[in-house]
Design a protein around this motif. Structure first.
Motif, PDB file in Angstrom:
ATOM      1  N   GLY A  92      10.390  -0.101  -1.023  1.00  0.00           N
ATOM      2  CA  GLY A  92      10.488   0.985  -1.983  1.00  0.00           C
ATOM      3  C   GLY A  92      11.899   1.116  -2.538  1.00  0.00           C
ATOM      4  N   PHE A  93      12.086   2.141  -3.323  1.00  0.00           N
ATOM      5  CA  PHE A  93      13.398   2.426  -3.898  1.00  0.00           C
ATOM      6  C   PHE A  93      13.448   3.913  -4.175  1.00  0.00           C
ATOM      7  N   GLY A  94      14.639   4.423  -4.442  1.00  0.00           N
ATOM      8  CA  GLY A  94      14.772   5.863  -4.613  1.00  0.00           C
ATOM      9  C   GLY A  94      14.592   6.554  -3.273  1.00  0.00           C
ATOM     10  N   GLU A  95      13.704   7.528  -3.218  1.00  0.00           N
ATOM     11  CA  GLU A  95      13.482   8.280  -1.977  1.00  0.00           C
ATOM     12  C   GLU A  95      12.803   7.448  -0.893  1.00  0.00           C
ATOM     13  N   THR A  96      12.163   6.337  -1.267  1.00  0.00           N
ATOM     14  CA  THR A  96      11.469   5.505  -0.271  1.00  0.00           C
ATOM     15  C   THR A  96      12.243   4.223   0.063  1.00  0.00           C
ATOM     16  N   ALA A  97      13.504   4.146  -0.355  1.00  0.00           N
ATOM     17  CA  ALA A  97      14.307   2.955  -0.073  1.00  0.00           C
ATOM     18  C   ALA A  97      14.493   2.743   1.419  1.00  0.00           C
ATOM     19  N   ALA A  98      14.666   3.838   2.164  1.00  0.00           N
ATOM     20  CA  ALA A  98      14.904   3.742   3.610  1.00  0.00           C
ATOM     21  C   ALA A  98      13.611   3.787   4.415  1.00  0.00           C
ATOM     22  N   GLY A  99      12.472   3.923   3.758  1.00  0.00           N
ATOM     23  CA  GLY A  99      11.195   4.015   4.459  1.00  0.00           C
ATOM     24  C   GLY A  99      10.263   4.983   3.767  1.00  0.00           C
ATOM     25  N   PHE A 100       9.001   4.964   4.186  1.00  0.00           N
ATOM     26  CA  PHE A 100       7.972   5.745   3.505  1.00  0.00           C
ATOM     27  C   PHE A 100       7.585   7.014   4.267  1.00  0.00           C
ATOM     28  N   ALA A 101       8.337   7.324   5.323  1.00  0.00           N
ATOM     29  CA  ALA A 101       8.065   8.543   6.083  1.00  0.00           C
ATOM     30  C   ALA A 101       8.349   9.794   5.259  1.00  0.00           C
ATOM     31  N   THR A 102       9.183   9.651   4.209  1.00  0.00           N
ATOM     32  CA  THR A 102       9.537  10.808   3.383  1.00  0.00           C
ATOM     33  C   THR A 102       8.376  11.272   2.498  1.00  0.00           C
ATOM     34  N   LEU A 103       7.358  10.441   2.330  1.00  0.00           N
ATOM     35  CA  LEU A 103       6.200  10.843   1.523  1.00  0.00           C
ATOM     36  C   LEU A 103       5.411  11.925   2.246  1.00  0.00           C
ATOM     37  N   ASN A 104       4.841  12.852   1.487  1.00  0.00           N
ATOM     38  CA  ASN A 104       3.966  13.840   2.114  1.00  0.00           C
ATOM     39  C   ASN A 104       2.621  13.186   2.439  1.00  0.00           C
ATOM     40  N   ASP A 105       1.781  13.886   3.205  1.00  0.00           N
ATOM     41  CA  ASP A 105       0.529  13.292   3.686  1.00  0.00           C
ATOM     42  C   ASP A 105      -0.393  12.889   2.541  1.00  0.00           C
ATOM     43  N   THR A 106      -0.470  13.729   1.512  1.00  0.00           N
ATOM     44  CA  THR A 106      -1.325  13.397   0.361  1.00  0.00           C
ATOM     45  C   THR A 106      -0.884  12.092  -0.276  1.00  0.00           C
ATOM     46  N   SER A 107       0.420  11.935  -0.455  1.00  0.00           N
ATOM     47  CA  SER A 107       0.958  10.716  -1.063  1.00  0.00           C
ATOM     48  C   SER A 107       0.716   9.498  -0.169  1.00  0.00           C
ATOM     49  N   LYS A 108       0.792   9.694   1.152  1.00  0.00           N
ATOM     50  CA  LYS A 108       0.536   8.570   2.064  1.00  0.00           C
ATOM     51  C   LYS A 108      -0.906   8.086   1.951  1.00  0.00           C
ATOM     52  N   TYR A 109      -1.862   9.019   1.864  1.00  0.00           N
ATOM     53  CA  TYR A 109      -3.258   8.620   1.703  1.00  0.00           C
ATOM     54  C   TYR A 109      -3.494   7.962   0.342  1.00  0.00           C
ATOM     55  N   LEU A 110      -2.814   8.470  -0.688  1.00  0.00           N
ATOM     56  CA  LEU A 110      -2.908   7.832  -2.002  1.00  0.00           C
ATOM     57  C   LEU A 110      -2.407   6.401  -1.957  1.00  0.00           C
ATOM     58  N   MET A 111      -1.301   6.187  -1.257  1.00  0.00           N
ATOM     59  CA  MET A 111      -0.748   4.846  -1.162  1.00  0.00           C
ATOM     60  C   MET A 111      -1.590   3.940  -0.259  1.00  0.00           C
ATOM     61  N   CYS A 112      -2.297   4.516   0.698  1.00  0.00           N
ATOM     62  CA  CYS A 112      -3.273   3.722   1.464  1.00  0.00           C
ATOM     63  C   CYS A 112      -4.352   3.178   0.525  1.00  0.00           C
ATOM     64  N   ALA A 113      -4.820   4.048  -0.374  1.00  0.00           N
ATOM     65  CA  ALA A 113      -5.811   3.619  -1.366  1.00  0.00           C
ATOM     66  C   ALA A 113      -5.240   2.539  -2.271  1.00  0.00           C
ATOM     67  N   ALA A 114      -3.972   2.698  -2.680  1.00  0.00           N
ATOM     68  CA  ALA A 114      -3.327   1.698  -3.538  1.00  0.00           C
ATOM     69  C   ALA A 114      -3.223   0.357  -2.825  1.00  0.00           C
ATOM     70  N   MET A 115      -2.855   0.374  -1.543  1.00  0.00           N
ATOM     71  CA  MET A 115      -2.734  -0.869  -0.789  1.00  0.00           C
ATOM     72  C   MET A 115      -4.079  -1.582  -0.669  1.00  0.00           C
ATOM     73  N   LEU A 116      -5.136  -0.828  -0.403  1.00  0.00           N
ATOM     74  CA  LEU A 116      -6.464  -1.429  -0.278  1.00  0.00           C
ATOM     75  C   LEU A 116      -6.964  -1.959  -1.622  1.00  0.00           C
ATOM     76  N   LEU A 117      -6.711  -1.216  -2.680  1.00  0.00           N
ATOM     77  CA  LEU A 117      -7.109  -1.690  -4.010  1.00  0.00           C
ATOM     78  C   LEU A 117      -6.373  -2.980  -4.367  1.00  0.00           C
ATOM     79  N   GLY A 118      -5.086  -3.035  -4.043  1.00  0.00           N
ATOM     80  CA  GLY A 118      -4.326  -4.246  -4.306  1.00  0.00           C
ATOM     81  C   GLY A 118      -4.828  -5.415  -3.481  1.00  0.00           C
TER      82      GLY A 118
END
Length: 486
Positions: free
Chosen positions: A442-468
Motif C-alpha cells: 500500500g501507500f499513504g495510510e497503508t504504507a506501513a500495513g493494512f491494520a489502519t483500515l477500519n473493519d468495513t474497509s477490510k471486508y471490502l478489500m477481502c472482496a477486492a482480493m477475491l475478485l482479483g
C-alpha cells in the motif's frame, strides 16, 4: 430449478476440496509441535473441524456418477474460494497469542491464499515460526490454486475436472492444455511449480538467508505472494544479492508455466524466444526498470548501481504483483510510487501466479488499437490481429475488452467506496491497487500495513482480493439471472 437439481453435486465436490485443503494444516501443526508453540491448538482445531465437516458432507452427498456442467464449475470455484478463505483465517483467529479480530484474521487469511501479501500485523518478525511458515504456505498453495491440484485427483474418484480447470485458470485461452489428459496437465504444472520453488529457496540460502527464512521467502516468491518473515521484508537483509534473487525469481514466476513444461519436454529454449507475450512482458519490465532507476538516482537516494539494483527488485516485485519490498520504499519519490502502483495492473503472463490484468490482454489491446488506426487509414484493407502466429478472433477480442472494462470499473468502484470511508484519494487508490491486483504493497495510510483500515474497509478489500484472484467473471456470472435459469 438449477439450484435444486445440481445442489448435491456442488456440495459433494466442495466437501471433497475442503477435505483436501484441511490437510495443509498438518505441516504448520507439526512445526508448532516441534517448536512447542501455542499455535498447535489453533492448527489442530482447524484441521479437525474442516476435515470432519468435509468428510461428513462428502459421504452424505456421495453418488455413483458425477457429471459436471460448465455452470457447476463456476459455482464450485466461487463457493470453494469463500470456504478456502474462511478455513485459512480460522487458525489465525483461534490463536489467542495473535489477538486478531475476525476482520483482521479474515483479511490476513484472504490475503495469504489469494497471494496478495497485504498484512495487518504491525510487526511479523516476533511471530511464532509456525505462523510465519503458515503464511508462506498460504501463498504457495494459493499460487497455482488448489483446484489445479484437485483435478489431478478427481479422475481417480470418477469425476472429470475439466470444468473446474477452465474456471480456475487465468487468461483468455482457458481451453488450452499441456497434455491430452487434464490430470497429467495439473501434475505437470505442480511439478514445475515445486521445482521453481526449490530453486528459489536454494538461491536465497546461498545469497545469505537462514534456511527457514529462505524456505518461507522461496514459497512466497514463486507464488508471487509477498509474505515475509521480517517486518522490513527483503529490506531487512540489506543485501544486493538477495534483492537480485527476489527480483529474478519474481520475473521467472510471472512467466506462463506452460512454457516451462514445453521447454523441459522439448529440451529447448525456443518456446521462450518465440512467445510474443513473454517478449512484450520483458520489454515493458525493462522500460519501467529504466524509468524507476533514473527516477530514484535523480532524487539522490542512491548511486547509479544501487539505484538499478533497488529499481530492478521493486519494479519486478510490484509489476508481477509479488509485494516483497525494500525497507524504505515508502520514502521513494511519489511519482515513482504511483508509476509502480499503476504498473501493478499490468501483471505478468497468463498461466502464471501473478495478479493484475495480464500482459497478454494488454498486448491484444495494443494490437487491436493499432489495427483500428490502420483500418481507419485504409478502410478497404483486409487485416487480421495476430499474437505470434495465432490469429485473434472476435470472441477473444470481446472477452478481453469486456474484462478490461469490468476490471477498471470494479477498481474505480472500490476506490470510491474507500474514499467514502474517509481515506484520501491516494491511499484509496494504492490500497485498492494492492488488493485487486493481489500485489500487497500500500501507500499513504497503508504504507506501513493494512491494520489502519477500519473493519468495513477490510471486508471490502477481502472482496477486492477475491475478485482479483478469480478475475471477476466467475463472480458476476453467479450474480446474473441467466445463470440460475434451467
Amino acid at each position: 430449478m438449477y439450484i435444486s437439481t445440481r445442489f448435491k453435486i456442488v456440495l459433494h465436490l466442495c466437501a471433497f476440496l475442503v477435505v483436501l485443503y484441511s490437510l495443509t494444516m498438518i505441516p504448520p501443526m507439526l512445526l508448532a509441535l516441534i517448536e512447542k508453540e501455542r499455535s498447535l491448538f489453533a492448527f489442530f482445531s482447524t484441521f479437525v473441524i474442516a476435515f470432519s465437516t468435509g468428510m461428513l458432507c462428502w459421504a452424505a452427498t456421495r453418488q455413483e456418477k458425477v457429471n459436471l456442467e460448465t455452470r457447476d464449475g463456476f459455482l464450485i470455484i466461487v463457493l470453494f474460494w469463500l470456504l478456502f478463505s474462511i478455513i485459512s483465517a480460522m487458525p489465525l483467529w483461534m490463536d489467542d497469542g495473535l489477538s486478531l479480530s475476525l476482520a483482521d484474521a479474515m483479511f490476513e487469511g484472504v490475503s495469504g491464499i489469494t497471494t496478495t501479501g497485504a498484512s495487518v500485523f504491525h510487526s511479523v518478525t516476533p511471530l511464532p515460526k509456525s505462523i510465519l511458515y503458515y503464511r508462506a504456505q498460504l501463498n504457495f498453495v494459493g499460487g497455482l490454486g488448489v483446484i489445479v491440484l484437485a483435478v489431478a485427483v478427481l479422475p481417480l474418484l470418477g469425476i472429470g475436472g475439466m470444468k473446474l480447470y477452465q474456471s480456475e485458470m487465468p487468461g483468455p485461452f482457458k481451453e488450452e492444455r499441456l497434455t491430452p489428459r487434464l490430470a497429467d496437465t495439473a501434475k505437470s504444472l505442480w511439478v514445475t511449480y515445486m521445482l521453481l520453488g526449490g530453486a528459489c529457496t536454494i538461491a536465497y540460502w546461498v545469497a545469505g538467508m537462514t534456511f527457514f527464512d529462505a524456505l518461507c521467502h522461496g514459497l512466497s516468491t514463486v507464488s508471487l505472494g509477498g509474505f515475509s518473515t521480517r517486518t522490513e521484508s527483503i529490506g531487512f537483509y540489506q543485501s544486493d544479492a538477495i534483492e537480485l534473487v527476489a527480483g529474478a525469481f519474481s520475473l521467472l514466476s510471472a512467466v506462463n508455466f506452460t512454457l516451462y513444461f514445453v521447454a523441459i519436454t522439448r529440451r529447448s529454449l525456443k518456446p521462450f524466444r518465440r512467445n510474443a507475450e513473454l517478449r512484450f512482458f520483458l520489454m515493458m519490465v525493462a522500460l519501467v526498470v529504466a524509468v524507476v532507476t533514473v527516477g530514484v538516482w535523480r532524487a539522490g537516494m542512491y548511486d547509479l548501481p544501487q539505484s538499478f539494483v533497488h529499481a530492478f527488485f521493486l519494479t519486478s516485485s510490484m509489476m508481477t504483483d509479488n509485494g516483497l519490498a525494500t525497507a524504505d520504499y515508502a520514502s521513494w519519490p511519489r511519482d515513482i510510487i504511483v508509476l509502480l502502483l499503476s504498473a501493478s495492473f499490468f501483471g505478468g503472463c497468463v498461466g502464471s501466479t501473478c495478479g493484475g490484468i495480464k500482459a497478454l490482454r494488454f498486448l491484444i489491446l495494443f494490437k487491436q488499437s493499432r489495427h483500428e488506426i490502420h483500418q481507419l487509414a485504409h478502410p478497404r484493407a483486409i487485416m487480421s490481429i495476430r499474437v505470434g502466429k495465432a490469429i485473434i478472433n472476435d470472441r477473444v477480442l470481446r472477452s478481453v475488452w469486456s474484462f478490461f472494462f469490468l476490471y477498471i470499473l470494479t477498481t474505480c468502484a472500490f476506490v470510491w467506496l474507500l474514499n467514502l470511508q474517509g481515506y484520501d484519494l491516494l491511499t484509496s487508490f494504492a490500497t485498492v491497487a494492492a488488493c485487486i491486483n493481489n500485489m500487497g504493497l500500500g501507500f499513504g495510510e497503508t504504507a506501513a500495513g493494512f491494520a489502519t483500515l477500519n473493519d468495513t474497509s477490510k471486508y471490502l478489500m477481502c472482496a477486492a482480493m477475491l475478485l482479483g484472484r478469480l478475475e471477476i467473471f466467475p463472480v458476476l456470472i453467479l450474480l446474473s439471472r441467466t445463470f440460475w435459469r434451467s
